[in-house]
Design a protein around this motif. Sequence first.
Motif, short mmCIF file in Angstrom:
data_model
loop_
_atom_site.label_atom_id
_atom_site.label_comp_id
_atom_site.label_asym_id
_atom_site.label_seq_id
_atom_site.Cartn_x
_atom_site.Cartn_y
_atom_site.Cartn_z
N ARG A 50 0.83 -1.22 0.00
CA ARG A 50 0.00 0.00 0.00
C ARG A 50 0.86 1.25 0.00
N ARG A 51 1.86 1.25 0.88
CA ARG A 51 2.73 2.44 0.92
C ARG A 51 3.52 2.55 -0.39
N SER A 52 3.93 1.41 -0.92
CA SER A 52 4.65 1.43 -2.21
C SER A 52 3.77 2.02 -3.30
N TYR A 53 2.49 1.63 -3.29
CA TYR A 53 1.56 2.17 -4.28
C TYR A 53 1.48 3.69 -4.14
N SER A 54 1.39 4.17 -2.91
CA SER A 54 1.28 5.61 -2.69
C SER A 54 2.51 6.35 -3.19
N VAL A 55 3.67 5.75 -2.94
CA VAL A 55 4.92 6.40 -3.39
C VAL A 55 4.96 6.49 -4.91
N VAL A 56 4.69 5.39 -5.57
CA VAL A 56 4.79 5.42 -7.05
C VAL A 56 3.63 6.20 -7.66
N ARG A 57 2.47 6.18 -6.99
CA ARG A 57 1.32 6.92 -7.53
C ARG A 57 1.61 8.42 -7.52
N ALA A 58 2.46 8.85 -6.59
CA ALA A 58 2.84 10.27 -6.55
C ALA A 58 3.71 10.65 -7.74
N ILE A 59 4.29 9.68 -8.38
CA ILE A 59 5.25 9.96 -9.46
C ILE A 59 4.64 9.72 -10.84
N VAL A 60 3.90 8.64 -10.99
CA VAL A 60 3.32 8.33 -12.30
C VAL A 60 1.98 9.05 -12.45
N LEU A 61 1.43 8.98 -13.66
CA LEU A 61 0.23 9.78 -13.93
C LEU A 61 -1.07 9.00 -13.82
N SER A 62 -0.99 7.69 -13.70
CA SER A 62 -2.25 6.95 -13.68
C SER A 62 -2.17 5.79 -12.70
N ASP A 87 20.16 -4.25 9.17
CA ASP A 87 20.17 -3.27 10.25
C ASP A 87 19.65 -1.91 9.77
N GLN A 88 19.37 -1.78 8.49
CA GLN A 88 18.82 -0.53 7.95
C GLN A 88 17.30 -0.62 7.90
N PRO A 89 16.63 0.54 7.87
CA PRO A 89 15.16 0.49 7.73
C PRO A 89 14.75 -0.03 6.35
N PHE A 90 14.01 -1.12 6.36
CA PHE A 90 13.65 -1.76 5.09
C PHE A 90 12.75 -0.86 4.25
N GLY A 91 11.83 -0.15 4.93
CA GLY A 91 10.89 0.69 4.20
C GLY A 91 11.60 1.76 3.36
N ALA A 92 12.57 2.45 3.96
CA ALA A 92 13.27 3.51 3.23
C ALA A 92 13.99 2.93 2.01
N TRP A 93 14.60 1.75 2.20
CA TRP A 93 15.31 1.09 1.09
C TRP A 93 14.33 0.71 -0.01
N LEU A 94 13.21 0.11 0.39
CA LEU A 94 12.23 -0.35 -0.59
C LEU A 94 11.59 0.82 -1.34
N TYR A 95 11.25 1.90 -0.63
CA TYR A 95 10.54 3.00 -1.29
C TYR A 95 11.47 3.77 -2.24
N ARG A 96 12.75 3.72 -1.95
CA ARG A 96 13.70 4.31 -2.91
C ARG A 96 13.69 3.50 -4.21
N ILE A 97 13.65 2.19 -4.06
CA ILE A 97 13.57 1.33 -5.25
C ILE A 97 12.26 1.58 -5.99
N MET A 98 11.17 1.72 -5.23
CA MET A 98 9.87 1.99 -5.85
C MET A 98 9.90 3.30 -6.63
N ALA A 99 10.48 4.32 -6.01
CA ALA A 99 10.53 5.63 -6.68
C ALA A 99 11.34 5.53 -7.96
N ASN A 100 12.44 4.80 -7.92
CA ASN A 100 13.26 4.64 -9.13
C ASN A 100 12.49 3.89 -10.21
N ALA A 101 11.73 2.87 -9.80
CA ALA A 101 10.93 2.12 -10.78
C ALA A 101 9.88 3.02 -11.41
#
Lengths: 199, 121
Positions: A50-62, A87-101
Amino acid sequence: MAMLATTTLQSPSMLAPVDGDGAATERAIVVAAQRGSDDAFAALVRLHQRRSYSVVRAIVLSHEDAEDAVQEGFLHAHRALDRFRPDQPFGAWLYRIMANAALDLVRRRKVRDADELPDNVAIPFRDPAESGELRERLQEALTHLTDRQRAVIVLHDVEGFTHGEIGRTLGIPEGTARSDLHHARATLRRLLQNIRSTS
Amino acid sequence: MTDHRWTPRENDVTDALRAHYAPPADEGYWEALEARILAHVARGGDGDGWWSALAGMARPALAAAAILVLVAGAAVVHTRQLDARNAYASVISAAPPSIESSARLSSTPDGDATINYILSH
């Protein structure tokens, strides 16, 4: 692993590490996924889609592009999982990947649509009394923002990310995120001024 | 720099933004998306891009290229062998009289040649 897969984690902050037992549980899931457990990876998908969807939805148009970007993001994350340090926050790592995608998908769409859409879409005149006018005009006004400005204002105003979290997610300095937010709001304010003053 | 903060009168813009970007609320949607994501990961991607198509063609293309190289190499070797054989054959067919006959002719005394000439006339 079935227990891990059904565990739900709630984080008060969008990108901050999950606190206490939640963080330890998530770390255990990540480690299990790194060891090749499909159930553990499925649990990570369930926790973060869900959070991944929100991150990418902020970037793409549809919405459709957001789904595609989330799929690609999780695919990249799966391939890069062995390089993630638990030992790193997984969310921050994942959402960076999502934003790049998502940014990659936007670039591909632009190349594909270069001959089909003009760079600037003019806002057509409509009766302000029309139902849902603000929403429609907002959708059009958003096309006048740069991709990054649009992502920043949505992540900040809709998703509640801080400037620092936006910077880490999009790979830009915090000051740039702050500046993009300023310009995005100014642009939307200017483009929506007429309708807002008449409604 | 300020953030150009929305004024209370502009809250409707934020509300419209939130409505526009609201994720689907249906729980079934997320279950379906999860299944779709996991299937996508299991497949290793869609493979519907031109790069994927090229990647899919890479192996047969490499095999075909290797076969072509082998065939071309064999053809070159065969041609060279033919050329060498022809050259050798042309040398053989255009060879001067054998050393033995040349030696026999050269060893014939001049007097014998004169006698032979007279006898033939």
